[in-house]
Write an enzyme that holds these catalytic residues in place. Structure first.
Site, PDB file in Angstrom:
ATOM      1  N   ARG A 177       0.834  -1.211   0.000  1.00 25.38           N
ATOM      2  CA  ARG A 177       0.000   0.000   0.000  1.00 25.38           C
ATOM      3  C   ARG A 177       0.863   1.253   0.000  1.00 25.38           C
ATOM      4  O   ARG A 177       0.438   2.291  -0.482  1.00 25.38           O
ATOM      5  CB  ARG A 177      -0.884   0.038   1.273  1.00 25.38           C
ATOM      6  N   ARG A 181       9.860   5.242  -3.377  1.00 20.90           N
ATOM      7  CA  ARG A 181      10.220   6.161  -4.464  1.00 20.90           C
ATOM      8  C   ARG A 181      11.676   6.553  -4.408  1.00 20.90           C
ATOM      9  O   ARG A 181      12.176   6.911  -3.342  1.00 20.90           O
ATOM     10  CB  ARG A 181       9.451   7.474  -4.325  1.00 20.90           C
ATOM     11  N   ARG A 256      -9.245  -6.406  12.990  1.00 19.95           N
ATOM     12  CA  ARG A 256      -8.409  -5.661  13.923  1.00 19.95           C
ATOM     13  C   ARG A 256      -9.176  -4.393  14.266  1.00 19.95           C
ATOM     14  O   ARG A 256      -9.810  -3.781  13.396  1.00 19.95           O
ATOM     15  CB  ARG A 256      -7.078  -5.325  13.241  1.00 19.95           C
ATOM     16  N   ARG A 287      -0.113   6.083  15.858  1.00 19.39           N
ATOM     17  CA  ARG A 287       0.057   7.400  15.254  1.00 19.39           C
ATOM     18  C   ARG A 287      -0.712   8.465  16.026  1.00 19.39           C
ATOM     19  O   ARG A 287      -1.650   8.146  16.762  1.00 19.39           O
ATOM     20  CB  ARG A 287      -0.336   7.399  13.775  1.00 19.39           C
ATOM     21  N   GLU A 308      -3.971   7.110  18.225  1.00 17.98           N
ATOM     22  CA  GLU A 308      -4.639   5.908  17.720  1.00 17.98           C
ATOM     23  C   GLU A 308      -3.964   4.668  18.293  1.00 17.98           C
ATOM     24  O   GLU A 308      -2.777   4.438  18.068  1.00 17.98           O
ATOM     25  CB  GLU A 308      -4.556   5.918  16.186  1.00 17.98           C
ATOM     26  N   TYR A 356      -9.942  -4.764   2.524  1.00 20.42           N
ATOM     27  CA  TYR A 356      -9.235  -3.591   3.055  1.00 20.42           C
ATOM     28  C   TYR A 356      -9.371  -2.456   2.029  1.00 20.42           C
ATOM     29  O   TYR A 356      -8.430  -2.045   1.393  1.00 20.42           O
ATOM     30  CB  TYR A 356      -7.774  -3.990   3.253  1.00 20.42           C
ATOM     31  N   ASP A 358     -10.034   1.248   0.451  1.00 20.26           N
ATOM     32  CA  ASP A 358      -9.938   2.682   0.705  1.00 20.26           C
ATOM     33  C   ASP A 358     -11.276   3.305   0.295  1.00 20.26           C
ATOM     34  O   ASP A 358     -12.066   2.678  -0.409  1.00 20.26           O
ATOM     35  CB  ASP A 358      -8.804   3.292  -0.125  1.00 20.26           C
TER      36      ASP A 358
HETATM   37  N1  UDP Z   1       3.213   0.718   7.921  1.00 17.42           N
HETATM   38  C1  UDP Z   1       4.407   0.650   8.609  1.00 17.42           C
HETATM   39  N2  UDP Z   1       4.925   1.770   9.147  1.00 17.42           N
HETATM   40  C2  UDP Z   1       4.323   2.977   9.039  1.00 17.42           C
HETATM   41  C3  UDP Z   1       3.116   3.063   8.320  1.00 17.42           C
HETATM   42  C4  UDP Z   1       2.570   1.912   7.785  1.00 17.42           C
HETATM   43  O1  UDP Z   1       4.961  -0.437   8.749  1.00 17.42           O
HETATM   44  O2  UDP Z   1       4.864   3.962   9.564  1.00 17.42           O
HETATM   45  C5  UDP Z   1       2.646  -0.526   7.385  1.00 17.42           C
HETATM   46  C6  UDP Z   1       1.708  -1.207   8.368  1.00 17.42           C
HETATM   47  O3  UDP Z   1       1.843  -2.610   8.210  1.00 17.42           O
HETATM   48  C7  UDP Z   1       0.358  -0.744   7.910  1.00 17.42           C
HETATM   49  C8  UDP Z   1       0.545  -0.738   6.397  1.00 17.42           C
HETATM   50  O4  UDP Z   1       1.888  -0.264   6.231  1.00 17.42           O
HETATM   51  O5  UDP Z   1      -0.666  -1.622   8.311  1.00 17.42           O
HETATM   52  C9  UDP Z   1      -0.419   0.136   5.632  1.00 17.42           C
HETATM   53  O6  UDP Z   1      -0.331   1.465   6.119  1.00 17.42           O
HETATM   54  P1  UDP Z   1      -1.459   2.534   5.821  1.00 17.42           P
HETATM   55  O7  UDP Z   1      -0.949   3.846   6.270  1.00 17.42           O
HETATM   56  O8  UDP Z   1      -1.883   2.385   4.408  1.00 17.42           O
HETATM   57  O9  UDP Z   1      -2.597   2.023   6.795  1.00 17.42           O
HETATM   58  P2  UDP Z   1      -4.040   2.638   7.165  1.00 17.42           P
HETATM   59  O10 UDP Z   1      -3.926   4.113   7.006  1.00 17.42           O
HETATM   60  O11 UDP Z   1      -5.017   2.001   6.254  1.00 17.42           O
HETATM   61  O12 UDP Z   1      -4.217   2.217   8.571  1.00 17.42           O
END
Ligand code: UDP
Length: 377
Positions: A177, A181, A256, A287, A308, A356, A358
């Site tokens: 996801r 880059r 989850r 976060r 969170e 999952y 978006d």
């Molecule tokens: N992820 C990570 N570190 C980060 C952010 C994301 O390892 O700092 C991984 C983690 O496994 C997460 C996945 O990337 O579940 C997808 O992140 P995303 O931000 O897309 O998750 P969402 O916003 O859907 O919770």
């Protein structure tokens, strides 16, 4: 008739994006819908409320992003977007890194200054970890994309607390996801269109559902009177948990959950960014969002921060993330097959499809269902 008191054409279970789009489009075609929603509000997890002039996303940060122009044009009829571009900072035990993984991250991690130097460093770490062939799980996928150092500091701890299981037990697609880059670009998404609604997300739903042909009842549990509902309505759109619909007859799908803790401060700027991820294993939250930085026009003097916390899911908690590992995917297939036999019921949304998704994908899926349902008018 106990529930279908107005000769409704549709019962829609759940007032999230899938159900609300369906009701809106049905109304445009002269069809009447009753939406029942278990929670006290519409909008599902997109719901926002305004406090101190700040739009707070009650169920976690929602940034609309898509490459699908049709979906982008569609959502723009209900709101104006503010042009917000998500740029996440990671805090690993006090060290700060830019996300997603890009030349800024590589420079901060290793001091490398060119794409070739970064690629060489990653290749070296991938080889040292003995990874070759197709990655079998999230850990292998991560190391093969960005090497062991970044995996260890920015992915492993975050992922394992987010999902409550080892990165070796999670599907590789989850980490894909995030963009990788070899340019200096901190945009968290690769999509062409991105933003947050200027008036918050709830206003989108208020507009979408503003029709004489749509009635919304909140705090109503479909499952409490399922059989009567199914008997009375000619057609049902169900966006709740698919396993719950079938009374868990093949077993329980796993999810989850997350919980949120908000605090208001007398400040214009507390953490300096909309989202900071805490990527170590020990910090209990994943976060912290500072909502005024999503809005760009909040009142002065107050700021609201939300932490969170990931948590295990059980039936008393909100199901946020489907766990699309092998075990659950196999179980879901059984439910999907069962759902396919129900010709008067459309299953949709993150929970109805156990995907999952978006937001833009839910919009796309709802519009597809509408197209199919109303192909003749
Ligand atoms: N992820 C990570 N570190 C980060 C952010 C994301 O390892 O700092 C991984 C983690 O496994 C997460 C996945 O990337 O579940 C997808 O992140 P995303 O931000 O897309 O998750 P969402 O916003 O859907 O919770």
């Amino acid at each position: 008739m106990k529930h279908n008191t107005k000769n409704y054409d549709y019962l829609i279970v759940g007032a999230g994006p899938y159900g609300s789009i369906f009701a809106h489009e049905a109304a445009k075609r002269g069809k009447r819908s009753l939406i029942i929603e278990k929670r006290p509000h519409v909008g599902g997890n997109m719901y926002t409320h305004k406090e101190n002039g700040i739009n707070v996303h009650d169920f976690g940060a929602h940034i609309f992003h898509t490459d699908n122009k049709m979906v982008w044009d569609y959502v723009n009829q209900f709101t104006e977007f503010n042009g917000y571009i998500n740029q996440v900072v990671a805090n690993y035990n006090g060290e700060l890194y830019n996300l997603p993984f890009n030349m800024n991250t590589f420079y901060q991690m290793w001091g490398v200054k060119t794409p070739d130097e970064a690629a060489a460093k990653i290749a070296e770490q991938k080889e040292a970890a003995g990874i070759s062939g197709a990655p079998q799980n999230l850990e292998e996928q991560a190391i093969s994309l960005i090497g062991t150092d970044i995996y260890t500091k920015l992915i492993k701890g975050y992922t394992e607390k987010q999902w409550g299981r080892k990165a070796t037990e999670l599907p590789a697609f989850i980490i894909r996801r995030l963009p990788v880059r070899y340019i200096f670009d901190n945009n968290y998404f690769n999509h062409r269109y991105q933003g947050v609604p200027v008036d918050g997300y709830t206003a989108i739903f208020d507009k979408m559902l503003d029709s004489e042909l749509i009635d919304v009842q909140t705090n109503v549990d479909f499952m409490a009177d399922k059989d009567t509902y199914l008997e009375e309505f000619p057609k049902v759109v169900y966006t709740g948990m698919i396993d719950a619909f079938f009374d868990y007859k093949f077993g329980e799908l796993e999810y989850r959950s997350v919980r949120f803790k908000s605090e208001t401060f007398d400040s214009d700027n507390k953490q300096g960014n909309a989202v900071i991820n805490y990527t170590d294993a020990e910090t209990p939250f994943t976060r912290v969002m500072e909502w005024r930085h999503f809005d760009q026009k909040a009142d002065e003097g107050k700021t609201i921060l939300t932490k969170e916390y990931p948590q295990d899911w059980d039936r008393t908690k909100e199901a946020y993330y489907p766990v699309n590992d092998e075990k659950n995917s196999t179980l879901f297939k059984q439910y999907k097959e069962e759902a396919g036999k129900q010709d008067k019921i459309i299953f949709g949304g993150r929970l109805g499809n156990y995907q999952y998704y978006d937001m833009d994908q839910v919009f796309g899926a709802a519009l597809k269902a509408v197209e199919k349902e109303f192909k003749d008018n």
